[in-house]
Design an enzyme around this catalytic site. Structure first.
Site, PDB file in Angstrom:
ATOM      1  N   GLY A 111       0.814  -1.214   0.000  1.00 41.23           N
ATOM      2  CA  GLY A 111       0.000   0.000   0.000  1.00 41.23           C
ATOM      3  C   GLY A 111       0.843   1.258   0.000  1.00 41.23           C
ATOM      4  N   ASP A 112       0.165   2.392  -0.170  1.00 40.89           N
ATOM      5  CA  ASP A 112       0.806   3.715  -0.142  1.00 40.89           C
ATOM      6  C   ASP A 112       1.893   3.870  -1.200  1.00 40.89           C
ATOM      7  OD1 ASP A 112      -0.824   4.222   2.060  1.00 40.89           O
ATOM      8  OD2 ASP A 112       0.677   3.426   3.443  1.00 40.89           O
ATOM      9  N   GLU A 113       1.696   3.243  -2.325  1.00 44.07           N
ATOM     10  CA  GLU A 113       2.692   3.319  -3.398  1.00 44.07           C
ATOM     11  C   GLU A 113       2.606   4.641  -4.150  1.00 44.07           C
ATOM     12  OE1 GLU A 113       0.441   0.883  -3.092  1.00 44.07           O
ATOM     13  OE2 GLU A 113       1.454  -1.062  -2.962  1.00 44.07           O
ATOM     14  N   LYS A 162      -0.821   5.537  -5.454  1.00 49.93           N
ATOM     15  CA  LYS A 162      -1.922   5.260  -6.380  1.00 49.93           C
ATOM     16  C   LYS A 162      -2.729   6.523  -6.666  1.00 49.93           C
ATOM     17  CE  LYS A 162      -3.277   2.050  -3.458  1.00 49.93           C
ATOM     18  NZ  LYS A 162      -2.126   1.904  -2.561  1.00 49.93           N
ATOM     19  N   GLY A 216      -5.910   5.713   2.047  1.00 49.59           N
ATOM     20  CA  GLY A 216      -5.616   7.144   2.112  1.00 49.59           C
ATOM     21  C   GLY A 216      -4.804   7.464   0.875  1.00 49.59           C
ATOM     22  N   HIS A 217      -5.438   8.081  -0.105  1.00 45.32           N
ATOM     23  CA  HIS A 217      -4.778   8.363  -1.385  1.00 45.32           C
ATOM     24  C   HIS A 217      -4.508   9.859  -1.481  1.00 45.32           C
ATOM     25  CE1 HIS A 217      -6.449   4.435  -3.354  1.00 45.32           C
ATOM     26  NE2 HIS A 217      -5.776   4.225  -2.239  1.00 45.32           N
ATOM     27  N   THR A 218      -3.226  10.213  -1.573  1.00 46.65           N
ATOM     28  CA  THR A 218      -2.835  11.622  -1.533  1.00 46.65           C
ATOM     29  C   THR A 218      -2.600  12.168  -2.939  1.00 46.65           C
ATOM     30  OG1 THR A 218      -1.631  10.970   0.435  1.00 46.65           O
ATOM     31  CG2 THR A 218      -1.271  13.224  -0.358  1.00 46.65           C
ATOM     32  N   ARG A 259     -23.021 -13.423   4.704  1.00 51.60           N
ATOM     33  CA  ARG A 259     -24.377 -13.122   4.206  1.00 51.60           C
ATOM     34  C   ARG A 259     -25.259 -12.424   5.243  1.00 51.60           C
ATOM     35  NH1 ARG A 259     -24.598 -19.196   2.192  1.00 51.60           N
ATOM     36  NH2 ARG A 259     -23.771 -19.331   4.295  1.00 51.60           N
ATOM     37  N   GLN A 280      -5.173  -0.221  -1.083  1.00 49.54           N
ATOM     38  CA  GLN A 280      -4.203  -1.104  -0.427  1.00 49.54           C
ATOM     39  C   GLN A 280      -3.147  -1.550  -1.455  1.00 49.54           C
ATOM     40  OE1 GLN A 280      -7.839  -1.750   0.459  1.00 49.54           O
ATOM     41  NE2 GLN A 280      -7.186  -0.054   1.702  1.00 49.54           N
ATOM     42  N   THR A 318      -5.457  -7.150   4.485  1.00 49.41           N
ATOM     43  CA  THR A 318      -6.773  -6.544   4.616  1.00 49.41           C
ATOM     44  C   THR A 318      -7.812  -7.603   4.231  1.00 49.41           C
ATOM     45  OG1 THR A 318      -8.082  -4.566   4.156  1.00 49.41           O
ATOM     46  CG2 THR A 318      -6.862  -5.511   2.285  1.00 49.41           C
ATOM     47  N   VAL A 339      -3.902   7.801   6.792  1.00 49.07           N
ATOM     48  CA  VAL A 339      -5.178   7.610   7.500  1.00 49.07           C
ATOM     49  C   VAL A 339      -4.977   7.705   9.011  1.00 49.07           C
ATOM     50  CG1 VAL A 339      -7.048   5.956   7.960  1.00 49.07           C
ATOM     51  CG2 VAL A 339      -6.110   6.157   5.673  1.00 49.07           C
ATOM     52  N   GLY A 376      -1.785   8.241  10.618  1.00 51.42           N
ATOM     53  CA  GLY A 376      -0.615   9.004  11.052  1.00 51.42           C
ATOM     54  C   GLY A 376       0.492   8.131  11.634  1.00 51.42           C
ATOM     55  N   SER A 432      11.159   7.940  -6.554  1.00 57.00           N
ATOM     56  CA  SER A 432      12.572   7.733  -6.903  1.00 57.00           C
ATOM     57  C   SER A 432      13.425   8.793  -6.218  1.00 57.00           C
ATOM     58  CB  SER A 432      12.752   7.850  -8.417  1.00 57.00           C
ATOM     59  OG  SER A 432      11.741   7.145  -9.088  1.00 57.00           O
TER      60      SER A 432
HETATM   61  P1  GDP Z   1      -1.586   5.689  -2.064  1.00 58.59           P
HETATM   62  O1  GDP Z   1      -2.292   5.195  -0.848  1.00 58.59           O
HETATM   63  O2  GDP Z   1      -1.028   4.576  -2.899  1.00 58.59           O
HETATM   64  O3  GDP Z   1      -2.403   6.648  -2.883  1.00 58.59           O
HETATM   65  O4  GDP Z   1      -0.308   6.503  -1.536  1.00 58.59           O
HETATM   66  P2  GDP Z   1      -0.309   7.564  -0.321  1.00 58.59           P
HETATM   67  O5  GDP Z   1      -0.928   8.809  -0.795  1.00 58.59           O
HETATM   68  O6  GDP Z   1      -0.815   6.947   0.927  1.00 58.59           O
HETATM   69  O7  GDP Z   1       1.250   7.726  -0.096  1.00 58.59           O
HETATM   70  C1  GDP Z   1       2.097   8.199  -1.097  1.00 58.59           C
HETATM   71  C2  GDP Z   1       2.781   9.468  -0.558  1.00 58.59           C
HETATM   72  O8  GDP Z   1       3.892   9.783  -1.354  1.00 58.59           O
HETATM   73  C3  GDP Z   1       1.882  10.700  -0.621  1.00 58.59           C
HETATM   74  O9  GDP Z   1       2.202  11.525   0.446  1.00 58.59           O
HETATM   75  C4  GDP Z   1       2.249  11.345  -1.938  1.00 58.59           C
HETATM   76  O10 GDP Z   1       2.021  12.739  -1.959  1.00 58.59           O
HETATM   77  C5  GDP Z   1       3.729  11.053  -1.991  1.00 58.59           C
HETATM   78  N1  GDP Z   1       4.303  10.861  -3.342  1.00 58.59           N
HETATM   79  C6  GDP Z   1       3.747  10.287  -4.425  1.00 58.59           C
HETATM   80  N2  GDP Z   1       4.646  10.205  -5.425  1.00 58.59           N
HETATM   81  C7  GDP Z   1       5.787  10.724  -4.952  1.00 58.59           C
HETATM   82  C8  GDP Z   1       7.102  10.895  -5.491  1.00 58.59           C
HETATM   83  O11 GDP Z   1       7.403  10.514  -6.615  1.00 58.59           O
HETATM   84  N3  GDP Z   1       8.043  11.478  -4.682  1.00 58.59           N
HETATM   85  C9  GDP Z   1       7.769  11.877  -3.418  1.00 58.59           C
HETATM   86  N4  GDP Z   1       8.747  12.425  -2.726  1.00 58.59           N
HETATM   87  N5  GDP Z   1       6.537  11.729  -2.868  1.00 58.59           N
HETATM   88  C10 GDP Z   1       5.578  11.162  -3.623  1.00 58.59           C
HETATM   89  P1  IMO Z   2      -3.832   2.646   0.703  1.00 58.53           P
HETATM   90  O1  IMO Z   2      -4.990   2.478  -0.252  1.00 58.53           O
HETATM   91  C1  IMO Z   2      -1.271   0.851   3.778  1.00 58.53           C
HETATM   92  C2  IMO Z   2      -3.114  -2.175   6.349  1.00 58.53           C
HETATM   93  C3  IMO Z   2      -3.291  -1.818   7.809  1.00 58.53           C
HETATM   94  C4  IMO Z   2      -3.185  -3.195   8.435  1.00 58.53           C
HETATM   95  C5  IMO Z   2      -3.867  -4.086   7.409  1.00 58.53           C
HETATM   96  C6  IMO Z   2      -5.328  -4.417   7.734  1.00 58.53           C
HETATM   97  O2  IMO Z   2      -3.663   4.004   1.233  1.00 58.53           O
HETATM   98  O3  IMO Z   2      -2.598   2.052   0.097  1.00 58.53           O
HETATM   99  P2  IMO Z   2      -7.578  -2.982   7.648  1.00 58.53           P
HETATM  100  O4  IMO Z   2      -7.948  -1.709   8.336  1.00 58.53           O
HETATM  101  O5  IMO Z   2      -7.630  -2.945   6.170  1.00 58.53           O
HETATM  102  O6  IMO Z   2      -8.301  -4.175   8.198  1.00 58.53           O
HETATM  103  O7  IMO Z   2      -6.025  -3.214   8.056  1.00 58.53           O
HETATM  104  O8  IMO Z   2      -3.809  -3.402   6.173  1.00 58.53           O
HETATM  105  N1  IMO Z   2      -3.714  -1.201   5.406  1.00 58.53           N
HETATM  106  C7  IMO Z   2      -2.996  -0.350   4.668  1.00 58.53           C
HETATM  107  N2  IMO Z   2      -1.673  -0.080   4.648  1.00 58.53           N
HETATM  108  N3  IMO Z   2      -2.099   1.510   2.935  1.00 58.53           N
HETATM  109  C8  IMO Z   2      -3.423   1.226   2.902  1.00 58.53           C
HETATM  110  O9  IMO Z   2      -4.269   1.752   1.974  1.00 58.53           O
HETATM  111  C9  IMO Z   2      -3.938   0.311   3.835  1.00 58.53           C
HETATM  112  N4  IMO Z   2      -5.176  -0.162   4.112  1.00 58.53           N
HETATM  113  C10 IMO Z   2      -5.018  -1.088   5.056  1.00 58.53           C
HETATM  114  O10 IMO Z   2      -2.280  -0.949   8.248  1.00 58.53           O
HETATM  115  O11 IMO Z   2      -1.824  -3.585   8.487  1.00 58.53           O
HETATM  116 MG    MG Z   3      -2.248   5.449   1.213  1.00 58.86          MG
END
Ligand code: GDP
Ligand code: IMO
Ligand code: MG
Length: 432
Positions: A13-15, A17, A41-43, A144, A233, A248, A309, A311, A341
């Site tokens: 997650g948090d790549e 997206k 949590g998509h930023t 169900r 995720q 998840t 989401v 912190g 990168s």
């Molecule tokens: P998501 O859940 O996959 O949408 O990713 P998140 O938003 O949770 O986390 C990605 C974080 O990296 C966010 O704070 C973005 O603003 C930041 N971000 C995305 N791409 C880049 C990048 O290429 N470089 C840096 N430094 N930050 C980035």
């Molecule tokens: P995005 O879309 C990172 C993790 C939680 C926990 C596990 C199960 O922002 O990439 P849950 O509340 O789903 O039952 O928790 O999955 N988790 C994530 N980690 N990014 C997420 O979403 C996540 N959504 C759930 O931290 O380890």
């Molecule tokens: Mg996220």
């Protein structure tokens, strides 16, 4: 007939997206979420503004697009209302551009309590969930017993009362077990007012277009409209293939878009797999390349690796190519998007895990379990030690960085088509 494209995370997650869905949105007519809920949590950052989306698709900022919350999503009406109202305040009205599947499941206030109670019952073995009630809501769906968005259109109070009663019985018995073990029971204080707020949020939800989204999606494809499905995720959190039980409760992989939107497998087109130049994880569970030293701390500091989401500190480590090869395989990824990168700009050496050593044996295949027996085997590459955030096109990228990208492409046997060098929409480079 058109095919739908999918963008999904290949790690935990948090790549990035949200950033990339927003970036690709101009190419599409419809952006659709297919699984997960407010655990996401998509930023997104553009024009000096930053937004964090939880349940609402990341296609709402590019104008003129339809955004869909699909049947595979679980929706918390209270959090949804907060999110939508905050967006409206910043000038982004959603009533015309957001559709919601009648088959999406509802997260009840008691689901959150059950999430807490389940975690408490697990003690040290807890998953470290986001506490949003995700697990219990999907559990009710599969057993169900769930309530769906479409249920709010007819005799909803009755259906709610039954679900409420069932949940209260479950909470009482979990609390009894917790007390017997010397643990802390889940508090029911304030539940009534939470339920009132929740019912008001249900009224708010009724103002949106609640649709039979599987028909909508398939008609759109038949009419040559383009669809981008937005994963939440990451593939290593997939309930079938992720690091179970530290996952998840939904299928985060490509197949989740088929069941989470009603798109047949033969109608899937491009699969964008997104990954960071390193790796992070939030919550508990195994993470073979995790760094506990200064390097890990440096990645966290430079990359601002704190949960969008909750912190919470994100655990950081080197890129894991064994895991990436596995998730590329599971998703049928057709092109890769490499994120963050720039976070590695100052590192003299970059490490990449190319294999695991398990009980003395080398493997490049992702095993049944990635427990403490897994020792990562690294290849070291020279760092580029250049500020990538100034690069705007491929030709400006330093040679040492290009060597790293070429190395990853060879190891992963998939082209890296986009490189991200900063959080802003503009900090994105296409590769030919
Ligand atoms: P998501 O859940 O996959 O949408 O990713 P998140 O938003 O949770 O986390 C990605 C974080 O990296 C966010 O704070 C973005 O603003 C930041 N971000 C995305 N791409 C880049 C990048 O290429 N470089 C840096 N430094 N930050 C980035
Ligand atoms: P995005 O879309 C990172 C993790 C939680 C926990 C596990 C199960 O922002 O990439 P849950 O509340 O789903 O039952 O928790 O999955 N988790 C994530 N980690 N990014 C997420 O979403 C996540 N959504 C759930 O931290 O380890
Ligand atoms: Mg996220």
């Amino acid at each position: 007939m058109r095919k739908a494209d999918i963008l999904l995370g290949l790690q935990w997650g948090d790549e990035g997206k949200g950033k990339m869905v927003d970036f690709l949105t101009p190419k599409y007519d419809i952006i659709a979420r297919f699984q997960g809920g407010p655990n996401a949590g998509h930023t997104l950052e553009f024009e000096g503004q930053k937004y964090v989306l939880r349940s609402i698709p990341s296609g709402i900022f590019q104008g003129g697009k339809i955004n869909l919350i699909g049947n595979g999503v679980v929706l918390d009406p209270v959090l949804f209302r907060k999110e939508a109202e905050e967006l409206a305040q910043s000038g982004h009205q959603l009533h015309d551009c957001l559709y919601i599947s009648k088959k999406a499941h509802l997260i009840l206030p008691t689901h959150r309590l059950l999430d807490q109670a389940n975690e408490a019952a697990k003690g040290k073995a807890k998953i470290g969930t986001t506490g949003k009630g995700i697990g219990p809501t999907y559990t009710d769906k599969i057993s169900r017993n769930g309530l769906r968005v479409g249920d709010i259109l007819d005799r909803f109070e009755e259906k709610y009362a039954l679900a409420h009663q069932r949940h209260m019985e479950m909470i009482y018995s979990l609390n009894e077990a917790a007390v017997a073990k010397g643990g802390t029971p889940v508090s029911l204080d304030g539940l009534e007012s939470l339920e009132q707020e929740w019912m008001q949020a249900i009224d708010y939800l009724r103002q949106f277009r609640l649709i039979d989204s599987e028909h909508f999606v398939n008609k759109a494809l038949a009419q040559d409209q383009t669809i981008l499905c937005e994963g939440a995720q990451g593939s290593l959190l997939d309930v079938d293939f992720g690091s179970y039980p530290f996952v998840t409760s939904s299928n985060t992989i490509c197949a989740g878009a088929c069941t989470g939107l009603g798109i047949a497998p033969s109608r899937i087109g491009e699969v964008y797999g997104i990954f960071k130049a390193y790796c992070t994880r939030v919550g508990s569970g195994p993470f073979p390349t995790e760094l506990f030293d200064e390097t890990g701390k440096k990645i966290r500091d430079i990359g601002h690796e704190y949960g969008a989401v909750t912190g919470r500190e994100r655990r950081c480590g080197w890129i894991d190519l064994v895991a990436l090869r596995y998730t590329i395989m599971l998703n049928g990824v057709t092109q890769l998007l490499m994120m963050k990168s720039d976070v590695l700009d100052t590192f003299p050496v970059i490490k990449a895990c190319t294999a695991y050593r398990i009980n003395g044996e080398l493997t490049r295949d992702f095993p049944f379990s990635i427990d403490e027996n897994v020792e990562p085997v690294y290849e070291e590459l020279p760092g580029w030690q250049t500020d990538l955030t100034h690069c705007t096109k491929q030709e400006e990228l330093p040679q040492a960085f290009i060597n790293y990208v070429n190395f990853l492409e060879r190891e992963l046997n998939t082209p890296i088509k986009i490189i991200s060098v900063g959080p802003d929409r503009e900090a994105t480079i296409w590769r030919e």
